[in-house]
Design a protein around this motif. Structure first.
Motif, PDB file in Angstrom:
ATOM      1  N   ASN A  51       0.798  -1.237   0.000  1.00  0.00           N
ATOM      2  CA  ASN A  51       0.000   0.000   0.000  1.00  0.00           C
ATOM      3  C   ASN A  51       0.828   1.283   0.000  1.00  0.00           C
ATOM      4  O   ASN A  51       0.277   2.361   0.204  1.00  0.00           O
ATOM      5  CB  ASN A  51      -0.991   0.025   1.174  1.00  0.00           C
ATOM      6  CG  ASN A  51      -1.936  -1.151   1.112  1.00  0.00           C
ATOM      7  OD1 ASN A  51      -2.438  -1.504   0.050  1.00  0.00           O
ATOM      8  ND2 ASN A  51      -2.150  -1.789   2.248  1.00  0.00           N
ATOM      9  N   PRO A  53       2.320   4.509  -1.412  1.00  0.00           N
ATOM     10  CA  PRO A  53       1.858   5.291  -2.555  1.00  0.00           C
ATOM     11  C   PRO A  53       2.972   5.690  -3.527  1.00  0.00           C
ATOM     12  O   PRO A  53       2.696   6.106  -4.637  1.00  0.00           O
ATOM     13  CB  PRO A  53       1.246   6.524  -1.903  1.00  0.00           C
ATOM     14  CG  PRO A  53       2.026   6.690  -0.632  1.00  0.00           C
ATOM     15  CD  PRO A  53       2.354   5.287  -0.180  1.00  0.00           C
ATOM     16  N   GLY A 124       1.476   7.057  -7.060  1.00  0.00           N
ATOM     17  CA  GLY A 124       0.260   6.335  -7.405  1.00  0.00           C
ATOM     18  C   GLY A 124       0.587   4.921  -7.842  1.00  0.00           C
ATOM     19  O   GLY A 124       0.123   4.467  -8.885  1.00  0.00           O
TER      20      GLY A 124
END
Length: 166
Positions: A51, A53, A124
């Motif tokens: 997770n 980013p 992202g």
């Protein structure tokens, strides 16, 4: 205490620097890759936490030509956005900044993208960068054009492609 926290936060961001493995074939970074008059070597990324980013990648670029070239952009199918960044100490504070105009690779010189210095930042992330896998990145140069690289993902604390972090 605040400086220590800030340095730890910056270190965490840099440690998340990597990229991810994808289907298209690119140049394997096990050997130098030549594009135009440029030689790219030592490419790698660091493993990220699930997770995370952001991730980053690193490479050494040698310009064997007689004219300057410029790395103008980076991208990866592993992330929504790729940027070229620089980190530097300003007094007691580590600062990171985007280089929207890219980086000049002077004729006859070598530029090294490395942790806590010039690096490629990918934001992202679509999946974590997993140690032992590879990540496909695309570097676009003003003169030499674009080249795809498959860079190995090393451990989260790796500081070069030679340091396998085991």
């Amino acid at each position: 205490m605040l400086r220590t926290f800030f340095r730890a936060a910056v270190a965490a961001i840099v440690m998340l620097s990597s990229t991810a493995a994808f289907a298209q074939e690119g140049h394997d970074m096990g050997a130098p890759v030549v594009v135009g008059t440029l030689e790219l070597s030592g490419g790698f990324a660091r493993a990220t936490l699930p997770n995370a980013p952001v991730g980053g990648a690193f490479v050494t670029i040698t310009n064997n030509g007689t004219t300057d070239d410029r790395l103008v952009s980076v991208s990866s199918s592993a992330a929504d956005v790729g940027q070229i960044h620089d980190m530097s100490m300003q007094g007691d504070v580590m600062k990171m900044r985007q280089l929207p105009d890219g980086v000049v690779i002077p004729a006859g010189e070598t530029i090294t993208f490395q942790p806590a210095g010039l690096h490629m930042m990918f934001m992202g992330l679509k999946q974590p960068f997993v140690e032992g896998q590879t990540v496909k990145i695309t570097l676009t140069f003003e003169q030499a054009g674009s080249v795809d690289l498959d860079v190995p993902v090393l451990g989260a604390a790796a500081d070069s492609a030679m340091h396998m972090d085991h």
